[in-house]
Design a protein around this motif. Structure first.
Motif, PDB file in Angstrom:
ATOM      1  N   ALA A  85       0.837  -1.194   0.000  1.00 25.19           N
ATOM      2  CA  ALA A  85       0.000   0.000   0.000  1.00 25.19           C
ATOM      3  C   ALA A  85       0.876   1.248   0.000  1.00 25.19           C
ATOM      4  N   LEU A  86       0.619   2.137  -0.938  1.00 27.57           N
ATOM      5  CA  LEU A  86       1.450   3.315  -1.202  1.00 27.57           C
ATOM      6  C   LEU A  86       0.690   4.581  -0.845  1.00 27.57           C
ATOM      7  N   GLU A  87       1.366   5.515  -0.167  1.00 23.70           N
ATOM      8  CA  GLU A  87       0.699   6.760   0.234  1.00 23.70           C
ATOM      9  C   GLU A  87       1.748   7.830   0.506  1.00 23.70           C
ATOM     10  N   VAL A  88       1.433   9.097   0.147  1.00 23.92           N
ATOM     11  CA  VAL A  88       2.367  10.195   0.406  1.00 23.92           C
ATOM     12  C   VAL A  88       2.220  10.762   1.812  1.00 23.92           C
ATOM     13  N   SER A  89       1.052  10.623   2.419  1.00 24.35           N
ATOM     14  CA  SER A  89       0.816  11.205   3.736  1.00 24.35           C
ATOM     15  C   SER A  89       1.226  10.252   4.853  1.00 24.35           C
ATOM     16  N   GLY A  90       2.167  10.702   5.685  1.00 21.00           N
ATOM     17  CA  GLY A  90       2.550   9.898   6.840  1.00 21.00           C
ATOM     18  C   GLY A  90       1.435   9.808   7.862  1.00 21.00           C
ATOM     19  N   VAL A  91       0.629  10.869   7.982  1.00 22.64           N
ATOM     20  CA  VAL A  91      -0.504  10.854   8.911  1.00 22.64           C
ATOM     21  C   VAL A  91      -1.485   9.751   8.518  1.00 22.64           C
ATOM     22  N   ALA A  92      -1.801   9.679   7.224  1.00 13.28           N
ATOM     23  CA  ALA A  92      -2.722   8.654   6.735  1.00 13.28           C
ATOM     24  C   ALA A  92      -2.150   7.260   6.944  1.00 13.28           C
ATOM     25  N   LEU A  93      -0.863   7.089   6.681  1.00 13.18           N
ATOM     26  CA  LEU A  93      -0.246   5.771   6.820  1.00 13.18           C
ATOM     27  C   LEU A  93      -0.241   5.288   8.266  1.00 13.18           C
ATOM     28  N   GLU A  94      -0.026   6.181   9.200  1.00 14.40           N
ATOM     29  CA  GLU A  94      -0.090   5.793  10.611  1.00 14.40           C
ATOM     30  C   GLU A  94      -1.475   5.252  10.953  1.00 14.40           C
ATOM     31  N   ARG A  95      -2.494   5.906  10.466  1.00 13.34           N
ATOM     32  CA  ARG A  95      -3.862   5.439  10.714  1.00 13.34           C
ATOM     33  C   ARG A  95      -4.095   4.093  10.030  1.00 13.34           C
ATOM     34  N   ALA A  96      -3.635   3.977   8.781  1.00 13.25           N
ATOM     35  CA  ALA A  96      -3.824   2.736   8.030  1.00 13.25           C
ATOM     36  C   ALA A  96      -3.142   1.569   8.733  1.00 13.25           C
ATOM     37  N   ALA A  97      -1.914   1.791   9.200  1.00 11.05           N
ATOM     38  CA  ALA A  97      -1.191   0.730   9.892  1.00 11.05           C
ATOM     39  C   ALA A  97      -1.901   0.312  11.162  1.00 11.05           C
ATOM     40  N   GLY A  98      -2.505   1.274  11.836  1.00 12.63           N
ATOM     41  CA  GLY A  98      -3.262   0.945  13.038  1.00 12.63           C
ATOM     42  C   GLY A  98      -4.464   0.072  12.741  1.00 12.63           C
ATOM     43  N   HIS A  99      -5.157   0.363  11.644  1.00 19.01           N
ATOM     44  CA  HIS A  99      -6.315  -0.458  11.265  1.00 19.01           C
ATOM     45  C   HIS A  99      -5.877  -1.886  10.928  1.00 19.01           C
ATOM     46  N   ALA A 100      -4.769  -2.019  10.203  1.00 16.63           N
ATOM     47  CA  ALA A 100      -4.280  -3.354   9.863  1.00 16.63           C
ATOM     48  C   ALA A 100      -3.838  -4.102  11.116  1.00 16.63           C
ATOM     49  N   ARG A 101      -3.179  -3.400  12.008  1.00 17.71           N
ATOM     50  CA  ARG A 101      -2.737  -4.026  13.252  1.00 17.71           C
ATOM     51  C   ARG A 101      -3.938  -4.520  14.059  1.00 17.71           C
ATOM     52  N   ASP A 102      -4.958  -3.684  14.163  1.00 16.47           N
ATOM     53  CA  ASP A 102      -6.150  -4.064  14.924  1.00 16.47           C
ATOM     54  C   ASP A 102      -6.833  -5.281  14.327  1.00 16.47           C
ATOM     55  N   ALA A 103      -6.742  -5.410  12.996  1.00 11.53           N
ATOM     56  CA  ALA A 103      -7.364  -6.544  12.310  1.00 11.53           C
ATOM     57  C   ALA A 103      -6.453  -7.765  12.256  1.00 11.53           C
ATOM     58  N   GLY A 104      -5.203  -7.618  12.705  1.00 12.60           N
ATOM     59  CA  GLY A 104      -4.256  -8.724  12.663  1.00 12.60           C
ATOM     60  C   GLY A 104      -3.839  -9.103  11.262  1.00 12.60           C
TER      61      GLY A 104
END
Length: 226
Positions: A85-104
């Motif tokens: 998954a590719l993204e320019v915004s670090g803020v967005a990526l932090e949120r995205a990583a959190g969602h993936a982590r929560d989902a395992g």
């Protein structure tokens, strides 16, 4: 170039808030500011065209271009895809990583602009770009990067908003002519590609989130033959 740092979910690389970004710093700052204005910018649900167009595909390697807060990436990973998954915004990526982590779930996050990411060529079974904000250049760098990432036999799925009022958009500081649309990618296709879908259709829009007011989609789905 990717952010290969501490793992946040099994097998995943998580984005770093500092360093490791490949691309225009001004572009990153612009999108970081936009995401930081709200605790959640998008709906948190996968895009309808992505769900519809991948229904008959066998999961393999997928590149999610402009992944935002990660709804599509998480949905794809849950469906069995190996997701980059590719993204320019670090803020967005932090949120995205959190969602993936929560989902395992396992997702490989890339903090970069598409044209600066250094992605392996011809290596993704699916390249998904859902409403991407990709700037046009005289050399069509973004369009060519989308096509170059697709493996032989793979699919590029590019979806964008239809029916935008150019004058109104320019009045708000956004000129649609500055960005990559499906028609610009279609112009570059040669005999190595087969067009499977090229149409305007009613949008199945998740409730809430920015962009929910757009009623129709432009959908381009093309398959690389060799």
């Amino acid at each position: 170039m990717t952010d290969d740092i501490a793992e946040e979910s099994p097998g995943s690389t998580a984005p770093s808030a500092a360093g490791g970004y490949a691309g225009d710093p001004a572009l990153r700052a612009e999108w970081d500011e936009r995401y930081a204005e709200r605790p959640q910018l998008w709906s948190g649900r996968p895009n309808g065209a992505l769900v519809a167009e991948t229904a008959g595909l066998t999961p393999g390697r997928v590149l999610d271009v402009g992944c935002g807060e990660g709804a599509d990436a998480v949905w794809l990973a849950r469906a069995g895809w190996e997701v980059t998954a590719l993204e320019v915004s670090g803020v967005a990526l932090e949120r995205a990583a959190g969602h993936a982590r929560d989902a395992g779930l396992t997702v490989h996050w890339v903090h970069a602009a598409l044209t600066e990411a250094g992605l392996p060529p011809a290596s993704f079974d699916l390249v998904s770009a859902q409403y991407p904000a990709l700037l046009r250049t005289p050399d069509a760098a973004a369009e060519r990067a989308l096509l170059a990432a697709v493996a032989p036999g793979g699919v590029l799925l590019l979806v964008h908003h239809a029916g935008m009022d150019d004058g109104q958009a320019r009045d708000s500081g956004f000129d649609p002519a500055d960005y990559v649309w499906p028609s610009a990618v279609a112009e570059l296709l040669d005999g190595d590609w087969r067009v499977e879908v090229d149409e305007r259709r009613p949008r199945v829009a998740p409730e809430g989130g920015a962009g929910a007011h757009h009623a129709d989609d432009l959908v381009l789905r093309v398959r690389r033959l060799r």
